[in-house]
Design an enzyme around this catalytic site. Structure first.
Site, mmCIF file in Angstrom:
data_model
loop_
_atom_site.group_PDB
_atom_site.id
_atom_site.type_symbol
_atom_site.label_atom_id
_atom_site.label_comp_id
_atom_site.label_asym_id
_atom_site.label_seq_id
_atom_site.Cartn_x
_atom_site.Cartn_y
_atom_site.Cartn_z
ATOM 1 N N ASP A 103 141.682 94.654 7.204
ATOM 2 C CA ASP A 103 140.768 93.655 6.639
ATOM 3 C C ASP A 103 140.284 94.162 5.294
ATOM 4 O O ASP A 103 140.053 95.357 5.109
ATOM 5 C CB ASP A 103 139.608 93.363 7.590
ATOM 6 N N ASP A 192 131.628 86.929 10.657
ATOM 7 C CA ASP A 192 131.221 88.336 10.629
ATOM 8 C C ASP A 192 129.711 88.422 10.841
ATOM 9 O O ASP A 192 128.927 88.152 9.941
ATOM 10 C CB ASP A 192 131.633 88.939 9.282
ATOM 11 N N GLU A 194 126.784 90.938 11.589
ATOM 12 C CA GLU A 194 126.417 92.349 11.631
ATOM 13 C C GLU A 194 125.049 92.556 11.007
ATOM 14 O O GLU A 194 124.353 91.594 10.678
ATOM 15 C CB GLU A 194 127.479 93.205 10.953
#
Length: 304
Positions: A103, A192, A194
């Site tokens: 990634d 994503d 986080e």
């Protein structure tokens, strides 16, 4: 009765309204000074350093090297457990996770996809967007490059839940590279989730609001593409910020970061991972990943 006037130069005592206005002005200046990025996460501001925000960029800082394998050690044990839940990994119980991927984001710049292909990399995800204002300036090279090299590719969105609604960010993601095509070479988009790189770990949200925000994004993404987005998150963050909610595992594949010899404990709701980010210090680009299944099953995930 004549109106009273103060003498020349005589200061007037401040009114309560004036005092309140001064305090509000000071507070506004405080939260908008450089480095006080909590305002960015909570008040629809533009992210101040999106080039430093990539998949897993906040994980090591908050979780350290927990489970980190020794340098030069052998590759992680990638055998699969017996699966009793719906097969979101698209892998049978006896198939080992053998497909290598990476990634990338703008901090990687122009990537040598031929070098990665020759090293055995067969899929890649590129950061497309963050919040509702940032697009990766290297996205075209990082999204089309793997395709041209023969890899299966996908895009991910770095979420800023305090910045705007989940649906607004899903819309922005799809409009700026995060869509999906039924061509066998395009993987579903990734959300994503986080640690907040701009302030409070959970973006100032309670667990209920965070769950609602994620659901809002996932619903909007599915409405646009017909696909269920992958969720990237660490178990520790998921426990803290969603209360270890287990309601997404039935439909949304899991991408888990853990830099070591095993994927470790998974968030509630998932019996297995679909992708595992097993290192952030790998060759050429740093972040290296494994798909939990064979190459044919990865192709099946791309077809949807």
């Amino acid at each position: 009765m004549p109106e009273h006037h103060s003498g020349p130069g005589r200061p007037q005592p401040p009114t309560a309204a004036a005092i309140l206005l001064s305090l509000l002005t000071a507070l506004t200046l405080l939260v908008t000074l450089p480095g006080t990025a909590t305002a960015v996460a909570g008040n629809n501001g533009r992210p101040t350093h999106p080039e430093r925000d990539w998949m897993g960029s906040t994980v090591r800082a908050h979780e350290g090297d927990r489970g980190l394998a020794a340098k030069g050690s052998s590759l992680p044990d990638l055998s699969l457990p017996n699966l009793s839940l719906p097969d979101l990994s698209l892998a049978g119980p006896s198939v080992s996770a053998s497909v290598e991927g990476v990634d990338v984001s703008s901090h990687n710049g122009n990537v040598s996809w031929s070098k990665l292909w020759n090293s055995g990399v067969r899929f890649a995800y590129a950061k497309a967007t963050e919040g509702t204002s940032y697009t990766n300036p290297y996205f075209a090279q990082q999204y089309n490059g793997p395709y041209n090299a023969g890899m299966i590719r996908g895009a991910y969105h770095f979420a800023l839940p305090g910045n705007s609604s989940g649906a607004a960010q899903a819309d922005y993601f799809v409009d700026h590279g995060g869509g999906w095509t039924d061509d066998g070479w395009t993987l579903p988009g990734v959300l994503d989730m986080e640690y907040n790189p701009y302030g409070d770990t959970c973006y100032g949200m309670g667990t209920g609001r965070m769950i609602d925000w994620i659901e809002d994004f996932l619903d909007a993404y599915r409405a646009h593409t017909g696909r269920d987005a992958v969720i990237y998150t660490s178990t520790a963050w998921w426990k803290k910020c969603t209360g270890n909610y287990g309601g997404f595992g039935k439909y949304n594949p899991l991408w888990v970061p853990r830099y070591g010899s095993s994927s470790g404990e998974l968030p509630n709701g998932w019996g297995f991972y679909t992708f595992w980010q097993y290192t952030d210090t790998g060759p050429t680009v740093g972040d290296h990943d494994r798909f939990n299944g064979s190459y044919n099953r990865l192709k099946a995930l791309a077809y949807g």
